[in-house]
Design an enzyme around this catalytic site. Structure first.
Site, PDB file in Angstrom:
ATOM      1  N   ASN A  44      -0.865  -4.524   1.522  1.00 33.30           N
ATOM      2  CA  ASN A  44      -1.182  -5.808   0.779  1.00 33.30           C
ATOM      3  C   ASN A  44      -1.107  -7.062   1.710  1.00 33.30           C
ATOM      4  OD1 ASN A  44       1.476  -5.766   0.395  1.00 33.30           O
ATOM      5  ND2 ASN A  44       1.575  -6.413  -1.690  1.00 33.30           N
ATOM      6  N   ASP A  63      -9.039  -6.136   7.302  1.00 35.76           N
ATOM      7  CA  ASP A  63      -8.039  -5.398   6.930  1.00 35.76           C
ATOM      8  C   ASP A  63      -7.680  -4.968   5.875  1.00 35.76           C
ATOM      9  OD1 ASP A  63      -6.352  -3.856   8.694  1.00 35.76           O
ATOM     10  OD2 ASP A  63      -4.777  -5.246   8.896  1.00 35.76           O
ATOM     11  N   ALA A  72       3.844  -2.138   3.720  1.00 37.68           N
ATOM     12  CA  ALA A  72       2.769  -1.822   2.886  1.00 37.68           C
ATOM     13  C   ALA A  72       1.471  -2.482   3.299  1.00 37.68           C
ATOM     14  CB  ALA A  72       3.205  -2.211   1.494  1.00 37.68           C
ATOM     15  N   PRO A 126       9.086   5.291  -4.894  1.00 39.78           N
ATOM     16  CA  PRO A 126       9.423   6.628  -4.238  1.00 39.78           C
ATOM     17  C   PRO A 126       9.728   6.818  -3.026  1.00 39.78           C
ATOM     18  CG  PRO A 126       7.626   6.531  -5.928  1.00 39.78           C
ATOM     19  CD  PRO A 126       8.083   5.518  -5.684  1.00 39.78           C
ATOM     20  N   THR A 127       8.898   5.831  -2.284  1.00 36.16           N
ATOM     21  CA  THR A 127       9.024   5.873  -0.430  1.00 36.16           C
ATOM     22  C   THR A 127      10.413   5.123  -0.277  1.00 36.16           C
ATOM     23  OG1 THR A 127       6.646   5.698  -0.475  1.00 36.16           O
ATOM     24  CG2 THR A 127       7.998   4.998   1.721  1.00 36.16           C
ATOM     25  N   ILE A 160     -11.352   1.256   7.371  1.00 36.02           N
ATOM     26  CA  ILE A 160     -12.870   0.862   6.381  1.00 36.02           C
ATOM     27  C   ILE A 160     -12.573  -0.403   5.721  1.00 36.02           C
ATOM     28  CG2 ILE A 160     -13.978   2.137   4.199  1.00 36.02           C
ATOM     29  CD1 ILE A 160     -13.554   3.982   6.440  1.00 36.02           C
ATOM     30  N   CYS A 163       3.516  -6.752  -5.236  1.00 37.44           N
ATOM     31  CA  CYS A 163       4.521  -6.229  -5.762  1.00 37.44           C
ATOM     32  C   CYS A 163       5.272  -7.214  -6.967  1.00 37.44           C
ATOM     33  CB  CYS A 163       5.823  -6.146  -4.720  1.00 37.44           C
ATOM     34  SG  CYS A 163       5.998  -7.722  -3.945  1.00 37.44           S
ATOM     35  N   SER A 218       1.100  -0.122   7.358  1.00 38.65           N
ATOM     36  CA  SER A 218       0.595   0.981   6.595  1.00 38.65           C
ATOM     37  C   SER A 218      -0.662   1.429   7.380  1.00 38.65           C
ATOM     38  CB  SER A 218       0.332   0.346   5.138  1.00 38.65           C
ATOM     39  OG  SER A 218      -0.546   1.326   4.571  1.00 38.65           O
ATOM     40  N   GLU A 219      -0.754   2.759   7.392  1.00 43.01           N
ATOM     41  CA  GLU A 219      -2.137   3.289   7.817  1.00 43.01           C
ATOM     42  C   GLU A 219      -3.453   2.704   7.430  1.00 43.01           C
ATOM     43  OE1 GLU A 219      -1.592   7.446   5.416  1.00 43.01           O
ATOM     44  OE2 GLU A 219      -3.450   7.194   6.290  1.00 43.01           O
ATOM     45  N   GLU A 245      14.698 -10.862   1.558  1.00 44.45           N
ATOM     46  CA  GLU A 245      13.735 -11.520   2.743  1.00 44.45           C
ATOM     47  C   GLU A 245      13.948 -12.803   2.684  1.00 44.45           C
ATOM     48  OE1 GLU A 245      10.289  -8.663   2.716  1.00 44.45           O
ATOM     49  OE2 GLU A 245      11.054  -8.133   4.655  1.00 44.45           O
ATOM     50  N   GLU A 256      12.190  -3.799   0.225  1.00 48.93           N
ATOM     51  CA  GLU A 256      11.339  -4.434  -0.752  1.00 48.93           C
ATOM     52  C   GLU A 256      10.404  -3.479  -1.714  1.00 48.93           C
ATOM     53  OE1 GLU A 256      11.867  -7.430  -1.470  1.00 48.93           O
ATOM     54  OE2 GLU A 256      13.027  -8.032   0.021  1.00 48.93           O
ATOM     55  N   LYS A 272       5.902  -0.438  11.876  1.00 49.83           N
ATOM     56  CA  LYS A 272       4.767   0.303  11.719  1.00 49.83           C
ATOM     57  C   LYS A 272       3.872  -0.178  10.446  1.00 49.83           C
ATOM     58  CE  LYS A 272       4.329   3.869   8.791  1.00 49.83           C
ATOM     59  NZ  LYS A 272       2.899   3.707   8.271  1.00 49.83           N
TER      60      LYS A 272
HETATM   61  P1  NDP Z   1       4.080   3.430   0.138  1.00 48.78           P
HETATM   62  O1  NDP Z   1       5.539   3.320  -0.334  1.00 48.78           O
HETATM   63  O2  NDP Z   1       3.052   4.409  -0.113  1.00 48.78           O
HETATM   64  O3  NDP Z   1       4.235   3.166   1.564  1.00 48.78           O
HETATM   65  C1  NDP Z   1       4.660   2.251   2.338  1.00 48.78           C
HETATM   66  C2  NDP Z   1       5.097   2.472   3.940  1.00 48.78           C
HETATM   67  O4  NDP Z   1       5.965   3.484   4.148  1.00 48.78           O
HETATM   68  C3  NDP Z   1       3.575   2.759   4.543  1.00 48.78           C
HETATM   69  O5  NDP Z   1       3.796   1.999   5.928  1.00 48.78           O
HETATM   70  C4  NDP Z   1       3.801   4.155   4.570  1.00 48.78           C
HETATM   71  O6  NDP Z   1       3.048   4.918   5.679  1.00 48.78           O
HETATM   72  C5  NDP Z   1       5.379   4.435   5.073  1.00 48.78           C
HETATM   73  N1  NDP Z   1       5.973   5.707   4.538  1.00 48.78           N
HETATM   74  C6  NDP Z   1       5.571   6.551   3.744  1.00 48.78           C
HETATM   75  N2  NDP Z   1       6.509   7.732   3.594  1.00 48.78           N
HETATM   76  C7  NDP Z   1       7.353   7.312   4.459  1.00 48.78           C
HETATM   77  C8  NDP Z   1       8.640   8.039   4.869  1.00 48.78           C
HETATM   78  N3  NDP Z   1       8.978   9.304   4.364  1.00 48.78           N
HETATM   79  N4  NDP Z   1       9.555   7.407   5.711  1.00 48.78           N
HETATM   80  C9  NDP Z   1       9.174   6.181   6.353  1.00 48.78           C
HETATM   81  N5  NDP Z   1       7.947   5.734   6.202  1.00 48.78           N
HETATM   82  C10 NDP Z   1       7.184   6.275   5.143  1.00 48.78           C
HETATM   83  O7  NDP Z   1       3.641   2.141  -0.248  1.00 48.78           O
HETATM   84  P2  NDP Z   1       1.982   1.325  -0.055  1.00 48.78           P
HETATM   85  O8  NDP Z   1       1.709   1.027   1.329  1.00 48.78           O
HETATM   86  O9  NDP Z   1       1.294   2.018  -1.258  1.00 48.78           O
HETATM   87  O10 NDP Z   1       2.437  -0.185  -0.921  1.00 48.78           O
HETATM   88  C11 NDP Z   1       2.289  -0.338  -2.236  1.00 48.78           C
HETATM   89  C12 NDP Z   1       3.866  -0.369  -2.772  1.00 48.78           C
HETATM   90  O11 NDP Z   1       4.705  -1.398  -2.039  1.00 48.78           O
HETATM   91  C13 NDP Z   1       3.898  -0.971  -4.005  1.00 48.78           C
HETATM   92  O12 NDP Z   1       4.869  -0.194  -4.761  1.00 48.78           O
HETATM   93  C14 NDP Z   1       4.412  -2.401  -4.016  1.00 48.78           C
HETATM   94  O13 NDP Z   1       5.021  -2.738  -5.012  1.00 48.78           O
HETATM   95  C15 NDP Z   1       5.227  -2.420  -2.779  1.00 48.78           C
HETATM   96  N6  NDP Z   1       5.482  -3.600  -2.374  1.00 48.78           N
HETATM   97  C16 NDP Z   1       6.537  -4.359  -2.237  1.00 48.78           C
HETATM   98  C17 NDP Z   1       6.590  -5.383  -1.774  1.00 48.78           C
HETATM   99  C18 NDP Z   1       8.140  -6.324  -1.898  1.00 48.78           C
HETATM  100  O14 NDP Z   1       8.238  -7.128  -1.131  1.00 48.78           O
HETATM  101  N7  NDP Z   1       9.062  -5.700  -2.852  1.00 48.78           N
HETATM  102  C19 NDP Z   1       5.663  -6.375  -1.377  1.00 48.78           C
HETATM  103  C20 NDP Z   1       4.622  -5.495  -1.178  1.00 48.78           C
HETATM  104  C21 NDP Z   1       4.190  -4.260  -1.619  1.00 48.78           C
HETATM  105  P3  NDP Z   1       1.426   5.120   5.378  1.00 48.78           P
HETATM  106  O15 NDP Z   1       1.097   4.654   4.034  1.00 48.78           O
HETATM  107  O16 NDP Z   1       0.762   4.885   6.497  1.00 48.78           O
HETATM  108  O17 NDP Z   1       1.488   6.809   5.015  1.00 48.78           O
END
Ligand code: NDP
Length: 485
Positions: A154, A95, A152, A232-233, A29, A285, A179-180, A459, A251, A177
């Site tokens: 962003n 994207d 992620a 949490p992830t 979207i 982040c 992010s979806e 990184e 990260e 992989k």
């Molecule tokens: P999420 O933690 O929701 O997802 C990160 C990735 O992990 C996605 O591709 C997600 O897939 C995948 N994922 C989810 N669950 C699992 C699992 N159990 N096993 C393996 N992979 C999994 O983060 P967001 O995408 O919402 O991104 C935002 C977060 O990322 C913020 O907390 C931000 O601070 C952090 N971030 C950190 C950075 C850094 O360098 N420190 C830089 C940028 C962002 P899907 O979402 O497709 O389900």
């Protein structure tokens, strides 16, 4: 008519686009309009297997090439990315929704920097010679093997390159992989790497949600997992990787402090706070979302901040005059709106913003709260949106203790003209990536990453090489072996 953002197929495996429409459809979207512009399919188990098998099969021959040969391919890919920067930036905007004004200078270009930097380092990855009298030890820096990268939403191009470039420079292969929410850009990175001469199977991209990520992380063929995502992830992925003793880079999120002392240049501090809260609509982040301002300049700072925030040009991200775009999707917009409501309910003073924009797409107003106190939800939790919390402080000792009172430790910044104080304060802050009189610069030459719950590993820079390689040491005896019997 097919939208130009629609990729040729959902996955890129073994040097070619691959489709499997049996996978769950993932609609793409465009955040600025809410229109569906493309569809990809989540990887089925068969696709995950193809990607892992081709990554595993390609790795050894890739590692056997000389570092200079590997680096040449990465640097060629960097040149192609730069030549196509405009087209790739438009795709990044489709994207993510981020304005073209940003994507033209911060995404494909940052990916190209990583490919160029690690391409340059690839030929210099050597071990050392340790003399021991007649005998000696030599060390070899070896690849880890097959790596998984999970991104992620962003910075989809940048994250694919920040993980792919050092991994490949060291002789690893990768299954990435995205992010979806942002599945498009990593496919282009894979396509360009292959156009630059990357052998088939060395860099593969598969789509999917968390369960595809989990299938990759738990596969026994995988040697290393590098995740960019939330805490949490990160905890889940780290635990899953630990079960097989896999290497990790995490990260993760942050709630970083930016400290502005009374003697700071107010316009520079306001500029730092704007960059550290409103760039990419706050979806960064390392953002300095807890802005501690010393009481003497608080009202002056807030007045200048409100005035400059009012200059944001909110609108069509494809218009290069636009400086503030929509949130990545409706879900993230609603999460952030929830935090804004909590800020109001818990008694923070709204200085500007505080609502959704009255226009099509997932736009929020850049929002500033003042009189925020340490216990408020908006001061404790990562919001990942354009919401700045301004807190006041009296003394250096007090602000350092309050800044460190968080589970996170990604970034921290200090604005002051007193350099002795600047270095002392930075020395006492618990954070991995810090700034003095600046905020959110992320050059590839500098290590990037967090401490505490914000992450493990680094990184960029030469540090990233350590996290994508391992050392073998070899003892060489010149004389006879002495044994007890
Ligand atoms: P999420 O933690 O929701 O997802 C990160 C990735 O992990 C996605 O591709 C997600 O897939 C995948 N994922 C989810 N669950 C699992 C699992 N159990 N096993 C393996 N992979 C999994 O983060 P967001 O995408 O919402 O991104 C935002 C977060 O990322 C913020 O907390 C931000 O601070 C952090 N971030 C950190 C950075 C850094 O360098 N420190 C830089 C940028 C962002 P899907 O979402 O497709 O389900």
């Amino acid at each position: 008519m097919t939208h130009p953002a629609q990729p040729k197929a959902s996955h890129f495996i073994n040097g070619a686009y691959v489709e499997d429409t049996a996978g769950t459809p993932i609609p793409v979207i465009y955040a600025a309009t809410g229109d569906q512009i493309a569809t990809v399919h989540a990887a089925t188990p068969a696709i995950v297997e193809q990607a892992l098998a081709s990554g595993k099969a390609a790795q050894k021959a890739w590692a056997k090439m000389s570092g200079t040969e590997r680096g040449r391919i990465l640097r060629r890919a960097a040149d192609i990315i730069r030549a196509r920067n405009h087209e790739l930036s438009v795709l990044e905007t489709y994207d993510t929704g981020k304005p073209l004004q940003e994507t033209l200078v911060a995404d494909a270009t940052s990916g190209a920097d990583a490919l160029e930097y690690f391409g340059g380092l690839a030929g210099s990855l050597t071990g050392e010679h340790i003399p021991l009298g007649e005998d000696w030890v030599y060390t070899m820096r070896e690849a880890l093997g097959l790596c998984v990268g999970i991104g992620a939403w962003n910075y989809p191009t940048q994250i694919a390159c920040w993980k792919g470039a050092p991994a490949l420079a060291c002789g690893n292969s990768m299954v990435f992989k995205p992010s979806e929410a942002t599945p498009l850009c990593a496919l282009k990175v894979a396509e360009i790497l292959h156009e630059a001469g990357l052998p088939a199977g060395v860099f593969n991209v598969v789509q999917g949600m968390g369960e595809v990520g989990a299938a990759l992380v738990t596969d026994p063929r995988v040697d290393k997992v590098s995740l960019t995502g939330s805490v949490p992830t990160g905890k889940k992925v780290y635990a899953a990787a630990a079960a097989d003793m896999k290497h990790v880079t995490m990260e993760l999120g942050g709630k970083s402090p930016m400290i502005v002392f009374d003697d700071a240049d107010i316009d520079n501090a306001v500029g730092g706070a704007i960059n550290g809260n409103f760039y990419s609509s706050g979806q960064v982040c390392s953002n300095g979302t807890r802005v501690f301002v010393q009481k003497g300049i608080k009202e002056k700072f807030l007045a200048r901040l409100a005035e400059r925030t009012g200059n944001a040009v909110i609108g069509d991200p494809m218009d290069e005059a636009t400086s503030f775009g929509p949130m990545v999707n409706e879900n993230q917009m609603n999460i952030v709106l929830g935090y804004i409501e909590k800020g109001k309910a818990e008694g923070a003073r709204l200085i500007c913003g505080g609502a959704r924009c009255d226009m099509q797409g997932w736009y929020l107003q850049p929002t500033v709260f003042a009189d925020v106190t340490d216990g408020m939800t908006i001061a404790r939790e990562e919001i990942f949106g354009p919401v700045m919390s301004v807190l006041d402080f009296d003394s250096e000792e007090e602000v350092v203790a309050r800044a460190n009172d968080t589970e996170f430790g990604l970034s921290a910044g200090v604005f002051t003209k007193d350099f002795t104080r600047a270095h002392r304060v930075i020395g006492n802050l618990e954070a991995g990536s810090c700034f003095i009189n600046s905020y959110n610069d992320a050059p590839v030459e500098a290590p990037f990453g967090g401490v505490k719950a914000s992450g493990v590993g680094r990184e960029n820079s030469k540090e990233a090489i350590k996290h994508f390689s391992q050392v073998k040491s070899v003892y060489v005896r010149m004389g006879d072996v002495e044994a007890a019997f």
